[in-house]
Write a protein that holds these residues in place. Structure first.
Motif, mmCIF file in Angstrom:
data_model
loop_
_atom_site.group_PDB
_atom_site.id
_atom_site.type_symbol
_atom_site.label_atom_id
_atom_site.label_comp_id
_atom_site.label_asym_id
_atom_site.label_seq_id
_atom_site.Cartn_x
_atom_site.Cartn_y
_atom_site.Cartn_z
ATOM 1 N N LEU A 14 70.306 93.211 31.355
ATOM 2 C CA LEU A 14 69.466 92.555 30.361
ATOM 3 C C LEU A 14 68.136 92.264 31.051
ATOM 4 O O LEU A 14 67.963 91.258 31.734
ATOM 5 N N LEU A 15 67.184 93.173 30.895
ATOM 6 C CA LEU A 15 65.961 93.101 31.686
ATOM 7 C C LEU A 15 65.101 91.893 31.352
ATOM 8 O O LEU A 15 64.350 91.417 32.201
ATOM 9 N N SER A 16 65.195 91.391 30.122
ATOM 10 C CA SER A 16 64.412 90.205 29.783
ATOM 11 C C SER A 16 64.833 89.021 30.642
ATOM 12 O O SER A 16 63.999 88.202 31.045
ATOM 13 N N LEU A 17 66.113 88.933 30.963
ATOM 14 C CA LEU A 17 66.611 87.865 31.832
ATOM 15 C C LEU A 17 66.083 88.041 33.245
ATOM 16 O O LEU A 17 65.551 87.101 33.849
ATOM 17 N N ASP A 18 66.214 89.256 33.798
ATOM 18 C CA ASP A 18 65.732 89.502 35.157
ATOM 19 C C ASP A 18 64.217 89.346 35.241
ATOM 20 O O ASP A 18 63.697 88.840 36.240
ATOM 21 N N PHE A 19 63.506 89.798 34.196
ATOM 22 C CA PHE A 19 62.049 89.672 34.209
ATOM 23 C C PHE A 19 61.629 88.210 34.190
ATOM 24 O O PHE A 19 60.775 87.795 34.986
ATOM 25 N N MET A 20 62.212 87.424 33.281
ATOM 26 C CA MET A 20 61.812 86.017 33.163
ATOM 27 C C MET A 20 62.134 85.246 34.434
ATOM 28 O O MET A 20 61.333 84.434 34.905
ATOM 29 N N ARG A 21 63.301 85.526 35.003
ATOM 30 C CA ARG A 21 63.676 84.873 36.263
ATOM 31 C C ARG A 21 62.736 85.319 37.383
ATOM 32 O O ARG A 21 62.288 84.497 38.196
ATOM 33 N N GLY A 22 62.416 86.617 37.412
ATOM 34 C CA GLY A 22 61.501 87.125 38.425
ATOM 35 C C GLY A 22 60.099 86.583 38.261
ATOM 36 O O GLY A 22 59.421 86.266 39.244
ATOM 37 N N ALA A 281 62.937 84.336 23.885
ATOM 38 C CA ALA A 281 62.921 85.120 22.647
ATOM 39 C C ALA A 281 61.822 86.177 22.691
ATOM 40 O O ALA A 281 62.039 87.331 22.302
ATOM 41 N N LEU A 282 60.645 85.785 23.166
ATOM 42 C CA LEU A 282 59.530 86.725 23.265
ATOM 43 C C LEU A 282 59.847 87.849 24.243
ATOM 44 O O LEU A 282 59.617 89.038 23.939
ATOM 45 N N CYS A 283 60.388 87.505 25.415
ATOM 46 C CA CYS A 283 60.722 88.528 26.412
ATOM 47 C C CYS A 283 61.809 89.465 25.889
ATOM 48 O O CYS A 283 61.736 90.680 26.089
ATOM 49 N N TYR A 284 62.819 88.896 25.239
ATOM 50 C CA TYR A 284 63.912 89.717 24.709
ATOM 51 C C TYR A 284 63.393 90.675 23.640
ATOM 52 O O TYR A 284 63.758 91.864 23.621
ATOM 53 N N TRP A 285 62.548 90.168 22.754
ATOM 54 C CA TRP A 285 61.986 91.006 21.680
ATOM 55 C C TRP A 285 61.137 92.131 22.261
ATOM 56 O O TRP A 285 61.275 93.292 21.863
ATOM 57 N N TRP A 286 60.281 91.816 23.209
ATOM 58 C CA TRP A 286 59.354 92.800 23.755
ATOM 59 C C TRP A 286 60.051 93.813 24.664
ATOM 60 O O TRP A 286 59.773 95.014 24.602
ATOM 61 N N ILE A 287 60.983 93.333 25.484
ATOM 62 C CA ILE A 287 61.579 94.198 26.503
ATOM 63 C C ILE A 287 62.847 94.893 26.008
ATOM 64 O O ILE A 287 62.983 96.113 26.131
ATOM 65 N N ASP A 288 63.785 94.114 25.453
ATOM 66 C CA ASP A 288 65.090 94.683 25.117
ATOM 67 C C ASP A 288 65.168 95.227 23.695
ATOM 68 O O ASP A 288 65.946 96.138 23.433
ATOM 69 N N VAL A 289 64.375 94.670 22.780
ATOM 70 C CA VAL A 289 64.404 95.164 21.399
ATOM 71 C C VAL A 289 63.411 96.303 21.221
ATOM 72 O O VAL A 289 63.770 97.390 20.745
ATOM 73 N N LEU A 290 62.149 96.069 21.614
ATOM 74 C CA LEU A 290 61.126 97.111 21.468
ATOM 75 C C LEU A 290 61.139 98.101 22.622
ATOM 76 O O LEU A 290 60.399 99.093 22.595
ATOM 77 N N ASP A 291 61.938 97.829 23.646
ATOM 78 C CA ASP A 291 62.153 98.763 24.758
ATOM 79 C C ASP A 291 60.888 99.012 25.578
ATOM 80 O O ASP A 291 60.647 100.127 26.042
ATOM 81 N N HIS A 292 60.092 97.962 25.781
ATOM 82 C CA HIS A 292 58.934 98.069 26.668
ATOM 83 C C HIS A 292 59.389 97.705 28.085
ATOM 84 O O HIS A 292 59.319 96.541 28.480
ATOM 85 N N TYR A 295 56.671 98.838 34.082
ATOM 86 C CA TYR A 295 55.946 97.846 34.883
ATOM 87 C C TYR A 295 56.704 96.529 35.054
ATOM 88 O O TYR A 295 56.097 95.499 35.363
ATOM 89 N N LEU A 296 58.014 96.545 34.870
ATOM 90 C CA LEU A 296 58.795 95.314 35.036
ATOM 91 C C LEU A 296 59.364 95.186 36.443
ATOM 92 O O LEU A 296 59.733 94.101 36.871
ATOM 93 N N ARG A 297 59.448 96.301 37.142
ATOM 94 C CA ARG A 297 60.157 96.323 38.419
ATOM 95 C C ARG A 297 59.581 95.324 39.425
ATOM 96 O O ARG A 297 60.319 94.727 40.214
ATOM 97 N N PHE A 298 58.275 95.116 39.377
ATOM 98 C CA PHE A 298 57.619 94.186 40.308
ATOM 99 C C PHE A 298 58.267 92.801 40.219
ATOM 100 O O PHE A 298 58.516 92.147 41.240
#
Length: 371
Positions: A14-22, A281-292, A295-298
């Motif tokens: 769940l990349l939105s979780l890893d992104f927000m934590r990162g 909610a914003l991160c989940y919508w943008w990353i996991d729903v819209l599949d953006h 540039y998240l790996r950083f």
């Protein structure tokens, strides 16, 4: 802490979780290098930019800055992660007792590292309970104990926690500590005297772990929502975000309970939780729903070893690493006559780059430290 070799692919999480934590950990790492202080001190006192940079420091007392959301976000993300961890344990056949022992051991380690973070001082050893990891050790255990309750029961429990906080601050009336929202004269300060025989000069109190349990509990509920078969996961998150924001800010606006991060008032807890829910909610919508997912790996690289890098820059960085790297980079900047401000900023960025590189090395080796 135990290094865990993981074969999970980057795309399966769940990349939105890893992104927000990162994202939270990157901000904390940059703060630990002194970068924000360098930039803030260089700005003119009445400039718009200085007002913007003030958001990267805690509010002095009654109010809410962006930086006041970092710890709630950290504890909220821990709750989301717990939901995923407990589901995995259930799939592996863990009994409740086994999971409880695992959680208790994790909480004990969080408490140990949180105390150690503040323990070593030039003047000697010190016992303090204000670190976020110490707070998280308590909220983690509370969240686990009610994890299997119904959603309504957990929400009512959160309301009870906030009401308990209000009662403790307003009605205990301890001589000298009977002013509920006054720095150095509130119930939280009194408890610190009992626990540690000292009061934090900045106004932080150890019993913040009681109201901020709401952050971790809410994170676990959000994680369970993501793991559910519900097709509409965004609507509940946004709805509860606005409820928390309205009630939290409303309590402050009508002068019932001021928003004070340093003693985690109920209004602060709700307002900060609202922003955490909205951010997720914003991160989940943008990353996991819209599949953006470009540039998240950083950020994800840091988020996947969040506890390790936090302990690194809090203990190793604060006591040795930062000064060592600053001495090297500062010396080189002096040779080529770089002005003081750019030299300080470059030194901070060098420290951060090396810390990020350490996370990248662990990521490439598939080593992820878990408590």
């Amino acid at each position: 802490m135990q290094p865990v070799n993981s074969n999970n692919s980057f795309s399966s999480r769940l990349l939105s979780l890893d992104f927000m934590r990162g994202f939270i950990m990157v901000l904390l790492a940059l703060e630990s290098t002194g970068l924000y202080e360098h930039i803030f001190d260089s700005s003119s006192e009445e400039s718009v930019f200085r007002g913007f940079m003030e958001q990267f420091f805690h509010h002095p007392w009654n109010g809410l800055h962006f930086w006041d959301l970092i710890q709630p976000g950290f504890m909220f993300m821990a709750g989301v992660s717990m939901a995923y961890s407990l589901r995995k344990q259930k799939q592996l056949g863990y009994t409740w007792n086994t999971s409880f022992k695992k959680t208790l051991r994790r909480s004990a380690w969080l408490f140990f590292w949180g105390v150690l973070d503040y323990a070593v001082r030039k003047s000697g050893l010190s016992f303090e309970l204000w670190d976020v990891l110490t707070q998280l050790s308590f909220t983690t255990l509370v969240t686990f104990l009610i994890f299997e309750w119904s959603v309504k029961a957990q929400i009512f429990f959160c309301v009870f926690i906030l009401l308990l906080t209000e009662i403790l601050y307003r009605f205990t009336n301890v001589p000298g500590f009977s002013q509920p929202f006054t720095d150095q004269h509130n119930f939280g300060n009194y408890v610190d005297l009992l626990l540690m025989n000292k009061i934090n000069s900045g106004g932080w109190v150890a019993i913040n772990c009681i109201p901020t349990s709401v952050h971790t509990i809410a994170g676990a509920l959000a994680g369970k929502l993501f793991l559910s078969s519900s097709k509409n996961k965004l609507k509940p998150l946004v709805l509860w975000a606005f409820i928390c924001l309205i009630v939290g800010y409303g309590l402050d606006i009508v002068h019932i309970t001021p928003i004070i991060k340093r003693i985690a008032t109920s209004s602060f807890t709700l307002a900060s939780l609202g922003w955490c829910l909205l951010g997720l909610a914003l991160c989940y919508w943008w990353i996991d729903v819209l599949d953006h997912k470009k540039y998240l790996r950083f950020f994800v690289i840091v988020g996947m070893n969040s506890l390790f890098i936090y302990l690194f820059f809090e203990i190793v960085g604060h006591r040795w690493f930062n000064d060592y790297i600053t001495a090297i980079s500062g010396g080189l900047m002096e040779i080529i006559k770089v002005p003081d401000l750019p030299a300080s900023i470059i030194s901070s960025l060098c420290i951060f780059a090396l810390e990020w590189g350490l996370c990248y090395f662990l990521y490439k080796k598939k080593i992820f430290f878990k408590l």
